[in-house]
Scaffold this motif. Structure first.
Motif, PDB file in Angstrom:
ATOM      1  N   ALA A  96      -2.125   3.082   3.335  1.00  0.00           N
ATOM      2  CA  ALA A  96      -1.346   1.859   2.781  1.00  0.00           C
ATOM      3  C   ALA A  96      -0.054   2.634   2.307  1.00  0.00           C
ATOM      4  O   ALA A  96      -0.087   3.606   1.573  1.00  0.00           O
ATOM      5  CB  ALA A  96      -1.845   1.075   1.769  1.00  0.00           C
ATOM      6  N   GLY A  97       0.977   2.206   2.893  1.00  0.00           N
ATOM      7  CA  GLY A  97       2.264   2.608   2.532  1.00  0.00           C
ATOM      8  C   GLY A  97       3.616   2.015   3.229  1.00  0.00           C
ATOM      9  O   GLY A  97       3.144   1.620   4.119  1.00  0.00           O
ATOM     10  N   TYR A  98       4.836   2.282   2.493  1.00  0.00           N
ATOM     11  CA  TYR A  98       5.907   1.655   3.256  1.00  0.00           C
ATOM     12  C   TYR A  98       7.112   2.398   2.842  1.00  0.00           C
ATOM     13  O   TYR A  98       7.193   3.339   1.985  1.00  0.00           O
ATOM     14  CB  TYR A  98       6.035  -0.064   3.249  1.00  0.00           C
ATOM     15  CG  TYR A  98       6.431  -0.344   1.767  1.00  0.00           C
ATOM     16  CD1 TYR A  98       7.601  -0.734   1.339  1.00  0.00           C
ATOM     17  CD2 TYR A  98       5.427  -0.565   0.815  1.00  0.00           C
ATOM     18  CE1 TYR A  98       7.990  -1.128   0.242  1.00  0.00           C
ATOM     19  CE2 TYR A  98       5.636  -1.101  -0.465  1.00  0.00           C
ATOM     20  CZ  TYR A  98       7.068  -1.334  -0.673  1.00  0.00           C
ATOM     21  OH  TYR A  98       7.465  -1.755  -1.934  1.00  0.00           O
ATOM     22  N   GLY A  99       8.317   2.052   3.457  1.00  0.00           N
ATOM     23  CA  GLY A  99       9.562   2.756   3.171  1.00  0.00           C
ATOM     24  C   GLY A  99      10.475   1.678   2.860  1.00  0.00           C
ATOM     25  O   GLY A  99      10.489   0.476   3.433  1.00  0.00           O
ATOM     26  N   LEU A 100      11.657   2.045   2.056  1.00  0.00           N
ATOM     27  CA  LEU A 100      12.952   1.513   2.074  1.00  0.00           C
ATOM     28  C   LEU A 100      14.055   2.101   2.513  1.00  0.00           C
ATOM     29  O   LEU A 100      14.162   3.380   2.002  1.00  0.00           O
ATOM     30  CB  LEU A 100      12.954   1.040   0.683  1.00  0.00           C
ATOM     31  CG  LEU A 100      12.037  -0.188   0.231  1.00  0.00           C
ATOM     32  CD1 LEU A 100      12.205  -0.512  -1.403  1.00  0.00           C
ATOM     33  CD2 LEU A 100      12.051  -1.483   0.768  1.00  0.00           C
ATOM     34  N   TRP A 101      15.052   1.511   3.082  1.00  0.00           N
ATOM     35  CA  TRP A 101      16.200   2.131   3.799  1.00  0.00           C
ATOM     36  C   TRP A 101      17.416   2.027   2.728  1.00  0.00           C
ATOM     37  O   TRP A 101      17.666   0.588   2.679  1.00  0.00           O
ATOM     38  CB  TRP A 101      16.400   2.166   5.166  1.00  0.00           C
ATOM     39  CG  TRP A 101      17.394   2.764   5.643  1.00  0.00           C
ATOM     40  CD1 TRP A 101      17.739   4.027   5.918  1.00  0.00           C
ATOM     41  CD2 TRP A 101      18.674   1.874   6.227  1.00  0.00           C
ATOM     42  NE1 TRP A 101      19.189   4.093   6.348  1.00  0.00           N
ATOM     43  CE2 TRP A 101      19.542   2.884   6.539  1.00  0.00           C
ATOM     44  CE3 TRP A 101      19.004   0.554   6.315  1.00  0.00           C
ATOM     45  CZ2 TRP A 101      20.843   2.567   7.171  1.00  0.00           C
ATOM     46  CZ3 TRP A 101      20.301   0.236   6.839  1.00  0.00           C
ATOM     47  CH2 TRP A 101      21.163   1.348   7.230  1.00  0.00           C
ATOM     48  N   GLY A 102      18.372   2.749   2.647  1.00  0.00           N
ATOM     49  CA  GLY A 102      19.419   2.460   1.942  1.00  0.00           C
ATOM     50  C   GLY A 102      19.762   3.416   0.822  1.00  0.00           C
ATOM     51  O   GLY A 102      18.738   4.309   0.385  1.00  0.00           O
ATOM     52  N   ASP A 122      17.261  -2.159  -4.897  1.00  0.00           N
ATOM     53  CA  ASP A 122      16.636  -2.766  -5.978  1.00  0.00           C
ATOM     54  C   ASP A 122      15.650  -1.807  -6.646  1.00  0.00           C
ATOM     55  O   ASP A 122      14.812  -1.214  -5.815  1.00  0.00           O
ATOM     56  CB  ASP A 122      15.978  -3.948  -5.720  1.00  0.00           C
ATOM     57  CG  ASP A 122      15.296  -4.580  -6.948  1.00  0.00           C
ATOM     58  OD1 ASP A 122      15.921  -5.297  -7.757  1.00  0.00           O
ATOM     59  OD2 ASP A 122      13.997  -4.567  -6.981  1.00  0.00           O
ATOM     60  N   LEU A 123      15.848  -1.466  -7.933  1.00  0.00           N
ATOM     61  CA  LEU A 123      15.080  -0.420  -8.617  1.00  0.00           C
ATOM     62  C   LEU A 123      13.456  -0.903  -8.700  1.00  0.00           C
ATOM     63  O   LEU A 123      12.882   0.018  -8.341  1.00  0.00           O
ATOM     64  CB  LEU A 123      15.426  -0.217  -9.657  1.00  0.00           C
ATOM     65  CG  LEU A 123      14.798   0.888 -10.663  1.00  0.00           C
ATOM     66  CD1 LEU A 123      14.680   2.231 -10.030  1.00  0.00           C
ATOM     67  CD2 LEU A 123      15.361   1.001 -12.156  1.00  0.00           C
ATOM     68  N   ASN A 124      13.268  -2.281  -8.974  1.00  0.00           N
ATOM     69  CA  ASN A 124      11.962  -2.522  -8.867  1.00  0.00           C
ATOM     70  C   ASN A 124      11.152  -2.461  -7.542  1.00  0.00           C
ATOM     71  O   ASN A 124       9.902  -2.175  -7.504  1.00  0.00           O
ATOM     72  CB  ASN A 124      11.939  -4.138  -9.295  1.00  0.00           C
ATOM     73  CG  ASN A 124      11.975  -4.318 -10.814  1.00  0.00           C
ATOM     74  OD1 ASN A 124      12.029  -3.174 -11.659  1.00  0.00           O
ATOM     75  ND2 ASN A 124      12.707  -5.350 -11.132  1.00  0.00           N
ATOM     76  N   ALA A 125      11.938  -2.726  -6.641  1.00  0.00           N
ATOM     77  CA  ALA A 125      11.409  -2.429  -5.170  1.00  0.00           C
ATOM     78  C   ALA A 125      11.152  -0.924  -4.926  1.00  0.00           C
ATOM     79  O   ALA A 125      10.026  -0.776  -4.469  1.00  0.00           O
ATOM     80  CB  ALA A 125      12.372  -3.194  -3.989  1.00  0.00           C
ATOM     81  N   GLN A 126      11.936  -0.300  -5.454  1.00  0.00           N
ATOM     82  CA  GLN A 126      11.770   0.996  -5.126  1.00  0.00           C
ATOM     83  C   GLN A 126      10.522   1.622  -5.999  1.00  0.00           C
ATOM     84  O   GLN A 126       9.729   2.358  -5.486  1.00  0.00           O
ATOM     85  CB  GLN A 126      12.957   1.952  -5.710  1.00  0.00           C
ATOM     86  CG  GLN A 126      13.997   1.807  -4.364  1.00  0.00           C
ATOM     87  CD  GLN A 126      15.359   2.521  -4.904  1.00  0.00           C
ATOM     88  OE1 GLN A 126      15.441   3.751  -4.232  1.00  0.00           O
ATOM     89  NE2 GLN A 126      16.253   2.204  -5.639  1.00  0.00           N
ATOM     90  N   MET A 127      10.484   1.332  -7.146  1.00  0.00           N
ATOM     91  CA  MET A 127       9.208   1.637  -8.138  1.00  0.00           C
ATOM     92  C   MET A 127       7.959   0.938  -7.437  1.00  0.00           C
ATOM     93  O   MET A 127       6.873   1.536  -7.502  1.00  0.00           O
ATOM     94  CB  MET A 127       9.519   1.059  -9.254  1.00  0.00           C
ATOM     95  CG  MET A 127      10.709   1.695  -9.996  1.00  0.00           C
ATOM     96  SD  MET A 127      10.706   3.514 -10.212  1.00  0.00           S
ATOM     97  CE  MET A 127       9.287   3.742 -11.250  1.00  0.00           C
ATOM     98  N   ALA A 157       4.813   3.191  -6.246  1.00  0.00           N
ATOM     99  CA  ALA A 157       3.342   2.937  -6.715  1.00  0.00           C
ATOM    100  C   ALA A 157       2.322   2.934  -5.695  1.00  0.00           C
ATOM    101  O   ALA A 157       1.308   3.242  -6.002  1.00  0.00           O
ATOM    102  CB  ALA A 157       3.466   1.488  -7.767  1.00  0.00           C
ATOM    103  N   LEU A 158       2.797   2.235  -4.679  1.00  0.00           N
ATOM    104  CA  LEU A 158       1.748   2.156  -3.486  1.00  0.00           C
ATOM    105  C   LEU A 158       1.512   3.573  -2.877  1.00  0.00           C
ATOM    106  O   LEU A 158       0.644   4.008  -2.456  1.00  0.00           O
ATOM    107  CB  LEU A 158       2.332   1.141  -2.610  1.00  0.00           C
ATOM    108  CG  LEU A 158       1.273   0.886  -1.183  1.00  0.00           C
ATOM    109  CD1 LEU A 158       0.166   0.433  -1.596  1.00  0.00           C
ATOM    110  CD2 LEU A 158       2.072  -0.054  -0.236  1.00  0.00           C
ATOM    111  N   ALA A 210      15.578   8.543   0.520  1.00  0.00           N
ATOM    112  CA  ALA A 210      15.218   9.378  -0.603  1.00  0.00           C
ATOM    113  C   ALA A 210      13.986   9.323  -1.148  1.00  0.00           C
ATOM    114  O   ALA A 210      13.250  10.280  -1.145  1.00  0.00           O
ATOM    115  CB  ALA A 210      16.164   9.431  -1.511  1.00  0.00           C
ATOM    116  N   LEU A 211      13.541   8.286  -1.634  1.00  0.00           N
ATOM    117  CA  LEU A 211      12.309   8.118  -2.386  1.00  0.00           C
ATOM    118  C   LEU A 211      10.995   8.027  -1.453  1.00  0.00           C
ATOM    119  O   LEU A 211       9.784   8.482  -1.806  1.00  0.00           O
ATOM    120  CB  LEU A 211      12.425   6.811  -3.037  1.00  0.00           C
ATOM    121  CG  LEU A 211      13.161   6.890  -4.465  1.00  0.00           C
ATOM    122  CD1 LEU A 211      12.886   5.734  -5.357  1.00  0.00           C
ATOM    123  CD2 LEU A 211      13.163   8.059  -5.280  1.00  0.00           C
TER     124      LEU A 211
END
Length: 266
Positions: free
Chosen positions: A96-102, A108-113, A117-118, A158-159
């Motif tokens: 399980a996992g995913y990424g965010l681009w930007g 959004d900080l909460n989305a990145q955190m 977490a996952l 980055a994250l």
């Protein structure tokens, strides 16, 4: 190369993120090798459908649990659920996992955190809870899903890249710590794969480019499972992916960052 074991009587494999993509393919392939399955994902409908398909085709035991694995309590709940179904857990696949681009500042900080977490916390917590059970087996395996993004910093991812670098480093360290036990730890680092990752990450601009280099989830899953059973430390499917990982380790880091920044800023 060692083949996937067949007819594993009463042995179970637990797979997170099992309802689609690489996780779904791994579930089918392990069922074909004779494993009973414990499947965990967010979509209950997709889990139910997959479980029915596998049971109809292979007649294996398949249990599934719908869960948001990014929550703090989920890993312990999954571990306790697994123990209720078997004491013969010999494979744990943290998929399980995913990424965010930007840009980090703009996302959004909460989305990145939640992503971290996952991608990180869930892997650590679930593995910690299940290691005592895995160590009871004659032979057991942990396969952690990382990415070729683990081998370099990736501006605008980055994250995500950092989380996958963490998983790769952690997997190698845990592998060494467990070298005198029954547990073998491997890390699968695929490149572009046709799993919908780019769409979820917001990388629609790279959709056409990704199609040229994507590997199928079935192929990645097969390479990952075989590498796991062969007790490989790192598994990088595809020659071009292995070449890029090698280059990222030895080429100038600033150059690599400029290249990746240019690619993902399209």
């Amino acid at each position: 190369m060692r083949k996937i074991p067949c007819f594993m009587i009463n042995e179970f494999a637990l797979i997170t993120g099992a309802s689609k993509g690489i996780g779904k393919s791994m579930a089918s392939q392990l069922a074909g090798a004779g494993y009973h399955l414990l499947l965990v994902a967010r979509s209950e409908d997709e889990l139910q459908q997959l479980a029915a398909q596998i049971q109809d085709k292979y007649n294996n035991k398949v249990f599934y649990l719908q869960a948001d694995l990014s929550t703090e309590t989920a890993p312990l709940e999954v571990a306790e659920w697994a123990r209720q179904h078997t004491d013969k857990l010999s494979v744990l696949i943290n998929n399980a996992g995913y990424g965010l681009w930007g840009d980090f500042e703009q996302l959004d900080l909460n989305a990145q955190m939640n992503m971290l977490a996952l991608n990180i916390n869930t892997v650590l917590s679930l593995t910690h809870h299940l290691l005592p059970l895995l160590k009871q087996q004659k032979q057991s395996y942990i396969l952690n899903l990382s990415s070729t993004a683990a081998y370099q910093a990736v501006p605008t991812l980055a994250l995500y890249a950092a989380s996958k670098s963490f998983i790769l480093s952690y997997s190698r360290a845990l592998r060494y710590e467990l070298k005198n036990t029954a547990v073998s730890v491997s890390c699968l680092c695929p490149g572009p794969t046709d799993t919908g990752f780019a769409n979820r990450a917001g990388l629609d601009a790279l959709a056409d480019l990704a199609k040229k280099f994507n590997m199928s989830p079935e192929n990645v899953a097969s390479i990952g499972i075989k590498g796991m059973f062969n007790k490989k430390a790192e598994i990088i499917p595809g020659f071009l992916n292995r070449l890029s990982a090698f280059g990222a380790q030895y080429l100038n880091k600033s150059l690599i960052e400029r290249i990746t920044a240019g690619l993902y800023n399209r």
